[in-house]
Design an enzyme around this catalytic site. Structure first.
Site, PDB file in Angstrom:
ATOM      1  N   ASP A  14      29.801 -22.845  16.752  1.00  0.00           N
ATOM      2  CA  ASP A  14      28.499 -22.378  17.233  1.00  0.00           C
ATOM      3  C   ASP A  14      27.721 -23.578  17.757  1.00  0.00           C
ATOM      4  OD1 ASP A  14      26.316 -20.827  17.763  1.00  0.00           O
ATOM      5  OD2 ASP A  14      25.781 -20.431  15.677  1.00  0.00           O
ATOM      6  N   ASP A 108      27.756 -19.538  23.819  1.00  0.00           N
ATOM      7  CA  ASP A 108      27.593 -20.665  22.893  1.00  0.00           C
ATOM      8  C   ASP A 108      28.328 -20.530  21.567  1.00  0.00           C
ATOM      9  OD1 ASP A 108      25.989 -18.592  22.040  1.00  0.00           O
ATOM     10  OD2 ASP A 108      24.350 -19.872  21.378  1.00  0.00           O
ATOM     11  N   GLU A 109      29.195 -19.525  21.408  1.00  0.00           N
ATOM     12  CA  GLU A 109      29.942 -19.437  20.156  1.00  0.00           C
ATOM     13  C   GLU A 109      31.274 -18.730  20.373  1.00  0.00           C
ATOM     14  OE1 GLU A 109      28.451 -16.849  17.056  1.00  0.00           O
ATOM     15  OE2 GLU A 109      27.102 -15.875  18.468  1.00  0.00           O
TER      16      GLU A 109
END
Length: 369
Positions: A14, A108-109
């Site tokens: 993350d 983003d993860e």
């Protein structure tokens, strides 16, 4: 815990305050300052906040006005999704140097299954450390990671040592880790559900574990069985490199509240055009059109209609959305409209794949690490 099943080693990576961190990376004058990505103007909603802003209570999905009250020195920055996507693609290339089993959740993860990996490293924790270092060296950004036996525990663990840290929950520690966990930390337990659990004396994983499957199903519906198994460390969902899209949507927040359906038609036209463009780009079509209405008092309403055939054409999407708009009287003036298309033709592929798996695999509700 069963030792007769294959061991899974799952990493959840993350990025730390991703959008805000990219802006601070690209604009040195913003570094060390409280910034919010998006949220400008009278009606703006924040997409991301830097850690400097979070100290004041500024969070994503918060209105820009409230954020400015909490942090008078807050700096608003326009979103730049093309740039965020570019950085995200670079990060995913790093993931694929270690494994092809990468399941992105957003820009983003992502989940990574490194049970068997390209560098022959037996330690998932060391791989996570290497990946985080590579991301920093290649992009200048920091990432946090959680490492454990399944996706659920890995995701919860990735939030423990943020920013720029990681946490490993070993197989023998999973049950105690989950029992000690605040119920609000359970991924999938939202604010409303947490409040309901509090009222029933469920504050920790241990409290949750004490409840029977029947009790949880009776009080929390279909989610009850999910809670029953995850608190026992049972979450057999594999990392899926090719996630099948379930819906596609677009929405608009207006600078002024709209009080008449007539004023909303032009807005719906633009939204339908955007949905159609995204459908064409993704090469998918769907049957169920949903109109999302957020009123000026922030209450939310959805209206849906399922057609007997797949659609992606703007004109049909717009006409269906208009029918839904006029379906019943508006409750208040409107600040946001959205259109989504679900029941996509990708679901047909997913159903066939699932049926095929059921024929060849017997599902066992046991630990896999």
């Amino acid at each position: 815990m069963s030792n007769d099943l294959p061991i899974r080693k799952i990493i959840h990576v993350d990025m730390d305050a991703f959008y805000a961190s990219v802006e601070q990376l690209d604009n040195p004058e913003l570094r060390g300052k409280p910034i919010a990505v998006g949220g400008g103007g009278k009606r703006g909603v924040i997409s991301a906040a830097s850690y400097e802003a979070r100290k004041f209570g500024v969070r994503s999905a918060m209105s820009g006005r409230l954020a400015e009250k909490l942090c008078p020195d807050l700096i608003f920055v326009r979103t730049n999704f093309a740039r965020y996507n570019e950085v995200s693609q670079n990060i995913r290339k790093i993931f694929h140097e270690y494994t092809d089993l990468v399941e992105p959740l957003s820009l983003d993860e992502a989940y990574l299954d490194v049970t068997e990996n390209k560098i022959g490293m037996p330690s998932a924790s060391i791989i996570a450390q290497e990946i985080r270092q590579r991301i920093f060296e290649d992009t200048g950004l920091t990432a946090s990671a959680g490492i454990s036996i399944n996706k659920f525990v890995a995701k919860v663990a990735s939030d423990y040592n943020k920013p720029n840290g990681q946490k490993t929950v070993n197989p023998e520690d999973v049950l105690q880790f989950l029992e000690d966990l605040d119920i609000r930390k359970f991924y999938g337990v939202g604010k409303v559900t947490a409040e309901k659990m509090y009222q029933k004396g469920i504050f920790t994983g241990k409290n949750l574990k004490s409840k029977s499957l029947e009790y949880l199903t009776e009080n929390f519906g279909k989610s009850g069985s999910y809670y029953y198994y995850i608190v026992r460390g049972i979450h057999n969902s594999p990392v899926k490199p090719n996630r099948i899209r379930k819906s596609l949507a677009a929405e608009r927040t207006f600078s002024e509240n709209l009080s008449s359906e007539v004023f909303m038609l032009e807005k719906l036209n633009h939204i339908a055009e955007e949905v159609s463009r995204r459908l064409d780009k993704s090469k998918v079509a769907g049957k169920t059109v949903t109109l999302k209405i957020k009123y000026s008092d922030f209450t939310l309403q959805t209206r849906s209609k399922t057609l007997p055939y797949f659609i992606s054409d703007k004109a049909i999407i717009l006409e269906t959305a208009k029918d839904l708009l006029y379906q019943e009287k508006l409750n208040n003036s409107v600040r946001l409209l959205g259109i989504s298309l679900s029941n996509l033709n990708t679901e047909v592929t997913k159903k066939k794949s699932t049926e095929k798996q059921k024929k060849s695999v017997s599902v066992q509700l046991k630990f896999e690490f």
